[in-house]
Motif scaffolding. Structure first.
Motif, PDB file in Angstrom:
ATOM      1  N   CYS A 208      12.513   5.301  16.868  1.00 31.28           N
ATOM      2  CA  CYS A 208      13.681   4.781  17.605  1.00 31.28           C
ATOM      3  C   CYS A 208      14.330   5.859  18.478  1.00 31.28           C
ATOM      4  N   HIS A 209      14.405   7.095  17.956  1.00 25.38           N
ATOM      5  CA  HIS A 209      15.139   8.145  18.685  1.00 25.38           C
ATOM      6  C   HIS A 209      14.232   9.005  19.566  1.00 25.38           C
TER       7      HIS A 209
ATOM      8  N   ALA B 101      17.358   3.854  20.817  1.00 25.87           N
ATOM      9  CA  ALA B 101      18.528   4.398  20.112  1.00 25.87           C
ATOM     10  C   ALA B 101      19.012   5.640  20.853  1.00 25.87           C
ATOM     11  N   PRO B 102      20.233   6.117  20.558  1.00 26.47           N
ATOM     12  CA  PRO B 102      20.768   7.263  21.306  1.00 26.47           C
ATOM     13  C   PRO B 102      19.834   8.483  21.310  1.00 26.47           C
ATOM     14  N   ALA B 103      19.942   9.251  22.394  1.00 29.38           N
ATOM     15  CA  ALA B 103      19.139  10.451  22.587  1.00 29.38           C
ATOM     16  C   ALA B 103      19.756  11.586  21.764  1.00 29.38           C
ATOM     17  N   LEU B 104      19.236  11.790  20.547  1.00 28.05           N
ATOM     18  CA  LEU B 104      19.845  12.779  19.642  1.00 28.05           C
ATOM     19  C   LEU B 104      19.621  14.213  20.115  1.00 28.05           C
ATOM     20  N   GLY B 105      18.614  14.422  20.958  1.00 30.40           N
ATOM     21  CA  GLY B 105      18.355  15.764  21.473  1.00 30.40           C
ATOM     22  C   GLY B 105      19.072  16.017  22.791  1.00 30.40           C
ATOM     23  N   ASN B 106      19.892  15.051  23.219  1.00 28.98           N
ATOM     24  CA  ASN B 106      20.597  15.191  24.502  1.00 28.98           C
ATOM     25  C   ASN B 106      21.586  16.353  24.433  1.00 28.98           C
TER      26      ASN B 106
ATOM     27  N   PHE C  65      29.440  15.398  11.903  1.00 32.68           N
ATOM     28  CA  PHE C  65      29.466  14.076  12.543  1.00 32.68           C
ATOM     29  C   PHE C  65      28.054  13.481  12.526  1.00 32.68           C
ATOM     30  N   ILE C  66      27.068  14.310  12.843  1.00 36.89           N
ATOM     31  CA  ILE C  66      25.672  13.848  12.866  1.00 36.89           C
ATOM     32  C   ILE C  66      25.216  13.486  11.446  1.00 36.89           C
TER      33      ILE C  66
ATOM     34  N   LEU D 166      18.022  18.940  14.306  1.00 36.45           N
ATOM     35  CA  LEU D 166      18.633  18.414  15.543  1.00 36.45           C
ATOM     36  C   LEU D 166      19.495  19.493  16.202  1.00 36.45           C
ATOM     37  N   ARG D 167      20.259  20.219  15.390  1.00 34.66           N
ATOM     38  CA  ARG D 167      21.097  21.288  15.949  1.00 34.66           C
ATOM     39  C   ARG D 167      20.238  22.350  16.630  1.00 34.66           C
TER      40      ARG D 167
END
Ligand code: HEC
Ligand code: HEC
Length: 366
Positions: A156-157, A166-171, A182-183, A215-216
Protein backbone atom coordinates in the motif's frame (compact mmCIF):
# COMPACT_ATOMS: atom_id res chain seq x y z
CA UNK A 1 6.76 -19.80 50.67
CA UNK A 2 9.18 -17.32 52.20
CA UNK A 3 9.16 -13.62 51.46
CA UNK A 4 12.03 -13.81 48.90
CA UNK A 5 10.36 -16.58 46.88
CA UNK A 6 7.06 -14.73 46.77
CA UNK A 7 8.82 -11.57 45.53
CA UNK A 8 10.50 -13.64 42.78
CA UNK A 9 7.20 -15.26 41.85
CA UNK A 10 5.51 -11.88 41.80
CA UNK A 11 8.23 -10.45 39.54
CA UNK A 12 8.06 -13.41 37.16
CA UNK A 13 4.29 -12.99 36.86
CA UNK A 14 4.60 -9.23 36.24
CA UNK A 15 7.34 -9.68 33.61
CA UNK A 16 5.53 -12.43 31.73
CA UNK A 17 2.24 -10.51 31.82
CA UNK A 18 3.87 -7.36 30.49
CA UNK A 19 5.43 -9.21 27.58
CA UNK A 20 1.97 -10.44 26.57
CA UNK A 21 0.17 -7.12 26.79
CA UNK A 22 -0.17 -5.27 23.51
CA UNK A 23 2.10 -2.46 22.39
CA UNK A 24 1.27 0.93 23.85
CA UNK A 25 2.05 4.39 22.56
CA UNK A 26 4.64 6.27 24.54
CA UNK A 27 2.24 8.79 26.01
CA UNK A 28 2.57 10.86 29.13
CA UNK A 29 -1.11 11.63 29.63
CA UNK A 30 -3.35 13.99 27.75
CA UNK A 31 -2.98 17.59 26.61
CA UNK A 32 -5.58 20.22 27.48
CA UNK A 33 -7.96 20.90 24.59
CA UNK A 34 -6.85 23.77 22.34
CA UNK A 35 -8.67 27.11 22.11
CA UNK A 36 -12.38 26.71 21.27
CA UNK A 37 -13.65 28.36 18.10
CA UNK A 38 -16.37 30.99 18.28
CA UNK A 39 -19.54 30.06 16.33
CA UNK A 40 -18.51 32.57 13.65
CA UNK A 41 -14.99 31.06 13.29
CA UNK A 42 -16.48 27.55 13.17
CA UNK A 43 -18.85 28.60 10.39
CA UNK A 44 -16.01 30.01 8.28
CA UNK A 45 -13.83 26.94 8.94
CA UNK A 46 -16.60 24.56 7.94
CA UNK A 47 -17.22 26.52 4.72
CA UNK A 48 -13.47 26.58 3.99
CA UNK A 49 -13.35 22.82 4.45
CA UNK A 50 -16.10 22.30 1.86
CA UNK A 51 -14.57 24.79 -0.55
CA UNK A 52 -10.94 23.68 -0.39
CA UNK A 53 -10.73 20.14 1.01
CA UNK A 54 -13.90 18.14 0.30
CA UNK A 55 -12.87 17.43 -3.32
CA UNK A 56 -10.24 14.92 -2.13
CA UNK A 57 -10.87 14.37 1.60
CA UNK A 58 -14.64 13.89 1.14
CA UNK A 59 -17.71 15.89 2.13
CA UNK A 60 -17.79 14.28 5.58
CA UNK A 61 -14.00 14.18 6.13
CA UNK A 62 -14.06 10.43 5.52
CA UNK A 63 -11.09 10.60 3.12
CA UNK A 64 -10.37 8.71 -0.08
CA UNK A 65 -12.77 10.73 -2.27
CA UNK A 66 -9.85 11.33 -4.67
CA UNK A 67 -6.27 10.25 -4.94
CA UNK A 68 -6.26 8.34 -1.64
CA UNK A 69 -6.39 11.53 0.40
CA UNK A 70 -6.43 10.32 4.03
CA UNK A 71 -9.38 10.49 6.39
CA UNK A 72 -9.60 13.78 8.29
CA UNK A 73 -11.76 12.35 11.07
CA UNK A 74 -9.87 9.31 12.42
CA UNK A 75 -9.40 9.14 16.18
CA UNK A 76 -5.73 8.20 16.04
CA UNK A 77 -4.82 11.11 13.74
CA UNK A 78 -6.55 13.77 15.82
CA UNK A 79 -5.43 12.49 19.22
CA UNK A 80 -1.80 12.48 18.08
CA UNK A 81 -1.50 15.15 15.40
CA UNK A 82 -3.02 18.44 16.62
CA UNK A 83 -1.90 21.01 15.80
CA UNK A 84 1.25 20.44 13.74
CA UNK A 85 0.64 17.18 11.85
CA UNK A 86 -2.59 18.81 10.58
CA UNK A 87 -1.56 22.44 10.30
CA UNK A 88 1.73 21.89 8.44
CA UNK A 89 0.51 19.70 5.58
CA UNK A 90 -2.48 22.06 5.25
CA UNK A 91 -0.24 25.13 5.15
CA UNK A 92 2.76 23.93 3.15
CA UNK A 93 1.50 20.76 1.46
CA UNK A 94 3.38 17.52 0.92
CA UNK A 95 5.83 18.11 -1.90
CA UNK A 96 5.48 15.62 -4.74
CA UNK A 97 1.97 14.50 -3.73
CA UNK A 98 -1.47 15.84 -4.67
CA UNK A 99 -1.56 17.66 -1.31
CA UNK A 100 -0.66 21.31 -2.00
CA UNK A 101 -0.18 24.14 0.51
CA UNK A 102 -3.12 26.42 1.33
CA UNK A 103 -1.37 29.19 3.29
CA UNK A 104 -1.22 32.60 1.57
CA UNK A 105 2.47 32.94 2.41
CA UNK A 106 3.27 30.12 -0.07
CA UNK A 107 0.76 31.36 -2.65
CA UNK A 108 -2.31 29.54 -1.30
CA UNK A 109 -5.80 30.99 -0.62
CA UNK A 110 -6.00 30.87 3.22
CA UNK A 111 -4.75 33.28 5.88
CA UNK A 112 -2.72 32.09 8.86
CA UNK A 113 -5.77 32.49 11.13
CA UNK A 114 -7.92 30.48 8.75
CA UNK A 115 -5.45 27.57 8.68
CA UNK A 116 -5.33 27.46 12.51
CA UNK A 117 -9.12 27.70 12.76
CA UNK A 118 -9.58 24.88 10.25
CA UNK A 119 -7.11 22.72 12.23
CA UNK A 120 -9.10 23.27 15.42
CA UNK A 121 -12.42 22.85 13.64
CA UNK A 122 -11.30 19.45 12.34
CA UNK A 123 -10.18 18.57 15.87
CA UNK A 124 -13.55 19.58 17.34
CA UNK A 125 -15.38 17.53 14.71
CA UNK A 126 -13.26 14.48 15.50
CA UNK A 127 -14.36 14.72 19.16
CA UNK A 128 -11.26 13.15 20.74
CA UNK A 129 -8.75 14.03 23.47
CA UNK A 130 -5.20 15.02 22.61
CA UNK A 131 -2.48 12.67 23.84
CA UNK A 132 0.82 14.03 25.01
CA UNK A 133 3.34 12.11 22.89
CA UNK A 134 7.05 12.13 23.57
CA UNK A 135 9.18 13.97 21.01
CA UNK A 136 12.19 11.67 21.55
CA UNK A 137 13.36 9.59 18.61
CA UNK A 138 12.11 5.99 18.46
CA UNK A 139 15.09 3.65 18.33
CA UNK A 140 15.13 0.30 16.58
CA UNK A 141 16.87 -2.05 14.17
CA UNK A 142 16.68 -0.32 10.77
CA UNK A 143 17.49 -3.50 8.79
CA UNK A 144 14.81 -5.51 10.59
CA UNK A 145 12.40 -2.60 10.13
CA UNK A 146 12.99 -2.54 6.38
CA UNK A 147 12.37 -6.30 6.12
CA UNK A 148 9.04 -6.08 7.94
CA UNK A 149 8.10 -2.93 6.07
CA UNK A 150 8.58 -4.64 2.69
CA UNK A 151 6.50 -7.60 3.84
CA UNK A 152 3.66 -5.84 5.69
CA UNK A 153 3.44 -2.30 4.35
CA UNK A 154 4.93 -1.86 0.88
CA UNK A 155 1.91 -3.14 -1.05
CA UNK A 156 0.00 0.00 0.00
CA UNK A 157 2.76 2.48 0.91
CA UNK A 158 5.19 1.56 -1.90
CA UNK A 159 8.55 -0.21 -1.96
CA UNK A 160 10.35 3.13 -1.60
CA UNK A 161 7.63 4.64 0.64
CA UNK A 162 6.36 6.57 -2.39
CA UNK A 163 2.70 5.75 -1.69
CA UNK A 164 0.55 3.51 -3.90
CA UNK A 165 -2.93 3.47 -2.38
CA UNK A 166 -1.79 5.09 0.88
CA UNK A 167 0.25 8.12 2.04
CA UNK A 168 3.87 8.42 0.92
CA UNK A 169 5.64 7.53 4.18
CA UNK A 170 9.06 8.26 2.67
CA UNK A 171 7.98 11.74 1.55
CA UNK A 172 10.47 14.33 2.75
CA UNK A 173 7.85 16.90 3.83
CA UNK A 174 5.90 14.22 5.72
CA UNK A 175 9.08 13.09 7.50
CA UNK A 176 10.01 16.69 8.28
CA UNK A 177 6.54 17.43 9.70
CA UNK A 178 5.79 14.20 11.61
CA UNK A 179 7.54 13.05 14.78
CA UNK A 180 8.61 9.45 15.36
CA UNK A 181 5.93 8.95 18.02
CA UNK A 182 3.26 10.29 15.65
CA UNK A 183 4.31 7.66 13.08
CA UNK A 184 4.54 4.91 15.71
CA UNK A 185 1.12 5.85 17.07
CA UNK A 186 -0.37 5.39 13.58
CA UNK A 187 1.25 1.97 13.16
CA UNK A 188 0.12 0.79 16.61
CA UNK A 189 -3.46 2.05 16.34
CA UNK A 190 -4.11 2.22 12.61
CA UNK A 191 -6.50 4.86 11.28
CA UNK A 192 -10.12 4.11 12.20
CA UNK A 193 -12.50 3.40 9.31
CA UNK A 194 -9.74 3.34 6.68
CA UNK A 195 -7.70 0.52 5.09
CA UNK A 196 -4.92 1.26 7.62
CA UNK A 197 -5.37 -1.44 10.28
CA UNK A 198 -3.87 -1.41 13.79
CA UNK A 199 -0.65 -3.42 13.98
CA UNK A 200 -0.50 -3.61 17.80
CA UNK A 201 -1.68 -7.22 17.85
CA UNK A 202 0.18 -8.30 14.71
CA UNK A 203 3.69 -7.01 15.39
CA UNK A 204 5.83 -6.83 18.53
CA UNK A 205 6.91 -3.50 19.97
CA UNK A 206 10.47 -4.21 18.79
CA UNK A 207 9.18 -4.73 15.25
CA UNK A 208 7.07 -1.55 15.33
CA UNK A 209 9.99 0.47 16.73
CA UNK A 210 12.23 -0.94 14.00
CA UNK A 211 9.81 0.04 11.20
CA UNK A 212 9.58 3.54 12.70
CA UNK A 213 13.39 3.77 12.81
CA UNK A 214 13.56 2.52 9.22
CA UNK A 215 11.09 5.20 8.04
CA UNK A 216 13.02 7.88 9.94
CA UNK A 217 16.24 6.71 8.27
CA UNK A 218 14.72 7.84 4.95
CA UNK A 219 14.69 11.49 6.09
CA UNK A 220 17.41 13.43 4.31
CA UNK A 221 17.35 16.50 6.54
CA UNK A 222 15.06 18.27 4.09
CA UNK A 223 13.65 21.62 5.27
CA UNK A 224 10.62 23.59 4.19
CA UNK A 225 11.55 25.98 1.38
CA UNK A 226 9.67 29.07 0.46
CA UNK A 227 8.83 29.86 -3.13
CA UNK A 228 9.45 33.44 -4.19
CA UNK A 229 5.96 34.33 -5.39
CA UNK A 230 5.59 35.24 -9.04
CA UNK A 231 3.07 37.75 -10.37
CA UNK A 232 -0.01 36.03 -11.78
CA UNK A 233 -0.60 36.26 -15.56
CA UNK A 234 -2.89 39.11 -16.70
CA UNK A 235 -6.07 38.26 -18.69
CA UNK A 236 -4.44 39.37 -21.97
CA UNK A 237 -1.83 36.62 -21.44
CA UNK A 238 -4.39 33.83 -20.97
CA UNK A 239 -4.46 32.72 -24.62
CA UNK A 240 -1.05 31.40 -25.66
CA UNK A 241 0.15 31.62 -29.28
CA UNK A 242 -2.67 34.01 -30.19
CA UNK A 243 -1.85 33.82 -33.91
CA UNK A 244 -1.28 30.06 -33.94
CA UNK A 245 -3.54 27.39 -35.41
CA UNK A 246 -6.03 25.28 -33.49
CA UNK A 247 -4.43 22.10 -32.08
CA UNK A 248 -7.26 19.85 -33.34
CA UNK A 249 -6.91 17.27 -30.63
CA UNK A 250 -8.55 13.87 -30.81
CA UNK A 251 -9.94 13.46 -27.31
CA UNK A 252 -10.25 10.13 -25.54
CA UNK A 253 -13.81 9.69 -24.19
CA UNK A 254 -14.53 13.18 -25.53
CA UNK A 255 -12.50 14.57 -22.62
CA UNK A 256 -8.84 13.56 -22.41
CA UNK A 257 -5.72 14.69 -24.26
CA UNK A 258 -2.42 12.83 -23.84
CA UNK A 259 0.77 14.51 -22.63
CA UNK A 260 2.41 13.71 -25.96
CA UNK A 261 -0.33 15.42 -28.02
CA UNK A 262 -0.35 18.44 -25.72
CA UNK A 263 3.44 18.76 -25.79
CA UNK A 264 3.43 18.55 -29.62
CA UNK A 265 0.80 21.32 -29.73
CA UNK A 266 2.88 23.49 -27.38
CA UNK A 267 6.04 22.97 -29.47
CA UNK A 268 4.12 23.77 -32.67
CA UNK A 269 2.80 26.99 -31.13
CA UNK A 270 -0.90 26.13 -31.31
CA UNK A 271 -3.48 28.55 -29.95
CA UNK A 272 -4.71 27.36 -26.54
CA UNK A 273 -5.51 28.21 -22.95
CA UNK A 274 -3.88 26.01 -20.29
CA UNK A 275 -5.55 25.92 -16.88
CA UNK A 276 -3.71 24.78 -13.78
CA UNK A 277 -6.62 23.70 -11.58
CA UNK A 278 -4.57 22.89 -8.46
CA UNK A 279 -4.31 25.05 -5.35
CA UNK A 280 -2.44 28.19 -6.45
CA UNK A 281 0.64 27.58 -4.26
CA UNK A 282 1.73 24.63 -6.40
CA UNK A 283 1.42 26.67 -9.62
CA UNK A 284 4.06 28.86 -7.99
CA UNK A 285 6.37 25.85 -7.45
CA UNK A 286 6.09 24.24 -10.91
CA UNK A 287 3.65 24.53 -13.80
CA UNK A 288 3.28 23.92 -17.53
CA UNK A 289 4.64 26.87 -19.48
CA UNK A 290 1.93 29.36 -20.36
CA UNK A 291 -0.63 27.89 -17.93
CA UNK A 292 -2.69 30.13 -15.70
CA UNK A 293 -3.66 29.41 -12.09
CA UNK A 294 -7.32 28.44 -12.22
CA UNK A 295 -7.92 26.57 -8.95
CA UNK A 296 -10.85 24.17 -8.61
CA UNK A 297 -12.29 26.37 -5.83
CA UNK A 298 -12.25 29.59 -7.88
CA UNK A 299 -15.37 31.59 -8.56
CA UNK A 300 -15.78 30.73 -12.26
CA UNK A 301 -17.75 33.85 -13.11
CA UNK A 302 -14.69 35.88 -12.11
CA UNK A 303 -11.85 33.72 -13.42
CA UNK A 304 -13.33 32.84 -16.79
CA UNK A 305 -13.47 36.47 -17.94
CA UNK A 306 -11.00 37.00 -20.78
CA UNK A 307 -11.21 33.43 -22.09
CA UNK A 308 -12.92 33.31 -25.50
CA UNK A 309 -15.39 30.52 -26.31
CA UNK A 310 -13.66 29.39 -29.51
CA UNK A 311 -10.23 28.57 -28.08
CA UNK A 312 -9.10 25.07 -27.11
CA UNK A 313 -8.89 24.92 -23.30
CA UNK A 314 -6.82 22.22 -21.58
CA UNK A 315 -7.01 21.79 -17.80
CA UNK A 316 -4.63 19.76 -15.64
CA UNK A 317 -4.01 18.92 -12.00
CA UNK A 318 -1.97 16.34 -10.09
CA UNK A 319 -4.59 14.12 -8.55
CA UNK A 320 -4.17 13.06 -11.47
CA UNK A 321 -7.43 14.36 -12.98
CA UNK A 322 -10.00 14.98 -10.22
CA UNK A 323 -9.66 18.77 -9.92
CA UNK A 324 -9.33 19.22 -13.70
CA UNK A 325 -12.37 17.00 -14.43
CA UNK A 326 -14.37 18.94 -11.86
CA UNK A 327 -13.41 22.31 -13.35
CA UNK A 328 -13.96 21.28 -16.98
CA UNK A 329 -17.42 19.90 -16.16
CA UNK A 330 -18.32 23.29 -14.67
CA UNK A 331 -16.91 25.11 -17.72
CA UNK A 332 -18.86 22.86 -20.10
CA UNK A 333 -22.03 23.67 -18.20
CA UNK A 334 -21.24 27.33 -18.91
CA UNK A 335 -21.00 26.67 -22.62
CA UNK A 336 -17.25 26.17 -23.00
CA UNK A 337 -17.36 23.11 -25.23
CA UNK A 338 -13.79 23.24 -26.58
CA UNK A 339 -12.41 21.85 -23.37
CA UNK A 340 -10.15 18.94 -22.43
CA UNK A 341 -8.29 17.42 -19.49
CA UNK A 342 -4.66 16.30 -19.53
CA UNK A 343 -4.81 12.51 -19.03
CA UNK A 344 -1.57 11.93 -17.12
CA UNK A 345 -1.76 15.03 -14.89
CA UNK A 346 1.30 17.15 -14.19
CA UNK A 347 3.19 14.40 -12.30
CA UNK A 348 2.64 11.97 -15.20
CA UNK A 349 3.85 14.73 -17.54
CA UNK A 350 6.99 15.21 -15.46
CA UNK A 351 7.63 11.45 -15.23
CA UNK A 352 7.65 11.41 -19.04
CA UNK A 353 10.52 13.89 -18.84
CA UNK A 354 8.49 16.80 -20.28
CA UNK A 355 9.46 20.32 -19.16
CA UNK A 356 7.81 22.52 -16.52
CA UNK A 357 8.49 26.08 -15.39
CA UNK A 358 9.85 26.05 -11.85
CA UNK A 359 9.56 28.78 -9.24
CA UNK A 360 12.58 30.24 -7.46
CA UNK A 361 12.94 29.12 -3.88
CA UNK A 362 14.60 30.35 -0.75
CA UNK A 363 15.36 28.41 2.43
CA UNK A 364 13.15 29.13 5.42
CA UNK A 365 15.10 30.30 8.44
CA UNK A 366 14.36 28.57 11.75
C1 HEC B 1 -6.24 17.52 -4.70
C2 HEC B 1 -6.55 16.66 -3.60
C3 HEC B 1 -6.44 17.25 -2.19
C4 HEC B 1 -7.02 18.41 -1.69
C5 HEC B 1 -7.94 19.37 -2.43
C6 HEC B 1 -6.62 18.51 -0.30
N1 HEC B 1 -5.83 17.44 0.03
FE1 HEC B 1 -5.03 17.07 1.86
N2 HEC B 1 -4.10 15.43 1.13
C7 HEC B 1 -4.22 14.95 -0.15
C8 HEC B 1 -3.38 13.77 -0.30
C9 HEC B 1 -3.25 12.93 -1.56
C10 HEC B 1 -2.73 13.57 0.94
C11 HEC B 1 -1.72 12.49 1.30
C12 HEC B 1 -0.40 12.80 0.66
C13 HEC B 1 0.66 11.79 1.03
O1 HEC B 1 1.23 11.94 2.12
O2 HEC B 1 0.93 10.89 0.23
C14 HEC B 1 -3.21 14.64 1.82
C15 HEC B 1 -2.80 14.79 3.14
C16 HEC B 1 -3.34 15.69 4.03
C17 HEC B 1 -3.04 15.75 5.44
C18 HEC B 1 -2.13 14.83 6.20
C19 HEC B 1 -3.00 13.78 6.84
C20 HEC B 1 -2.26 12.65 7.47
O3 HEC B 1 -2.90 11.61 7.75
O4 HEC B 1 -1.07 12.76 7.73
C21 HEC B 1 -3.79 16.78 5.97
C22 HEC B 1 -3.84 17.21 7.41
C23 HEC B 1 -4.54 17.36 4.87
N3 HEC B 1 -4.25 16.68 3.72
C24 HEC B 1 -5.42 18.41 5.02
C25 HEC B 1 -6.06 19.02 3.95
C26 HEC B 1 -6.90 20.19 4.11
C27 HEC B 1 -7.23 20.82 5.44
C28 HEC B 1 -7.31 20.53 2.86
C29 HEC B 1 -8.14 21.73 2.46
C30 HEC B 1 -7.65 23.01 2.95
C31 HEC B 1 -6.75 19.55 1.91
N4 HEC B 1 -6.01 18.66 2.63
C32 HEC B 1 -6.99 19.54 0.54
C33 HEC B 1 -5.00 15.47 -1.16
C34 HEC B 1 -5.69 16.66 -1.08
C1 HEC C 1 -3.97 -2.26 3.03
C2 HEC C 1 -3.13 -1.13 2.80
C3 HEC C 1 -2.17 -0.71 3.91
C4 HEC C 1 -1.22 -1.48 4.53
C5 HEC C 1 -0.88 -2.93 4.31
C6 HEC C 1 -0.56 -0.58 5.46
N1 HEC C 1 -1.10 0.66 5.40
FE1 HEC C 1 -0.51 2.30 6.45
N2 HEC C 1 -2.02 3.37 5.65
C7 HEC C 1 -2.88 2.93 4.67
C8 HEC C 1 -3.82 3.98 4.36
C9 HEC C 1 -4.92 3.91 3.32
C10 HEC C 1 -3.49 5.07 5.19
C11 HEC C 1 -4.23 6.40 5.28
C12 HEC C 1 -5.39 6.18 6.19
C13 HEC C 1 -6.26 7.39 6.36
O1 HEC C 1 -7.19 7.55 5.57
O2 HEC C 1 -6.03 8.14 7.32
C14 HEC C 1 -2.36 4.65 5.99
C15 HEC C 1 -1.74 5.47 6.94
C16 HEC C 1 -0.54 5.15 7.56
C17 HEC C 1 0.21 6.05 8.40
C18 HEC C 1 -0.17 7.46 8.76
C19 HEC C 1 0.44 8.42 7.78
C20 HEC C 1 0.13 9.85 8.06
O3 HEC C 1 0.78 10.72 7.46
O4 HEC C 1 -0.76 10.16 8.85
C21 HEC C 1 1.34 5.38 8.77
C22 HEC C 1 2.47 5.91 9.65
C23 HEC C 1 1.26 4.07 8.19
N3 HEC C 1 0.12 3.94 7.46
C24 HEC C 1 2.23 3.07 8.34
C25 HEC C 1 2.08 1.76 7.91
C26 HEC C 1 3.03 0.72 8.20
C27 HEC C 1 4.33 0.90 8.91
C28 HEC C 1 2.52 -0.43 7.66
C29 HEC C 1 3.07 -1.83 7.75
C30 HEC C 1 3.37 -2.31 9.07
C31 HEC C 1 1.26 -0.08 6.99
N4 HEC C 1 1.04 1.26 7.17
C32 HEC C 1 0.48 -0.96 6.29
C33 HEC C 1 -2.89 1.69 4.09
C34 HEC C 1 -2.10 0.63 4.47
Amino acid sequence: MDFKTSIYLFLIIVISLSSFTTVQANTTGTLPPPRKLTPEQAKVASANYQKYCALCHGENREGHANDHAPSLKSKSLFESGVPHAILRPMSYGRKGTAMGGYLDEVGGPMTLDETWDLTYWLFEQAGVERLKLSTNPVLGDIKLGEKIYQKECSQCHGIQGEGVTAPALGNQSALAHNTDEFIRHAIINGRQNTPMVAFKDKLSSEEINSITAFLRSKALGWKEERTILKALPAPEEYVINKDGKDPNFTLKDGMYVSSKDLYDAMKNKKRMVLLDTRVTSVWQTAHLEGSIPFPYYADLDETVKGIPFDVQIVAYCSCPRAAADYTIKKLRAKGYTRTAVLWEGIFGWMHLGLPVMRGDIEGVKD
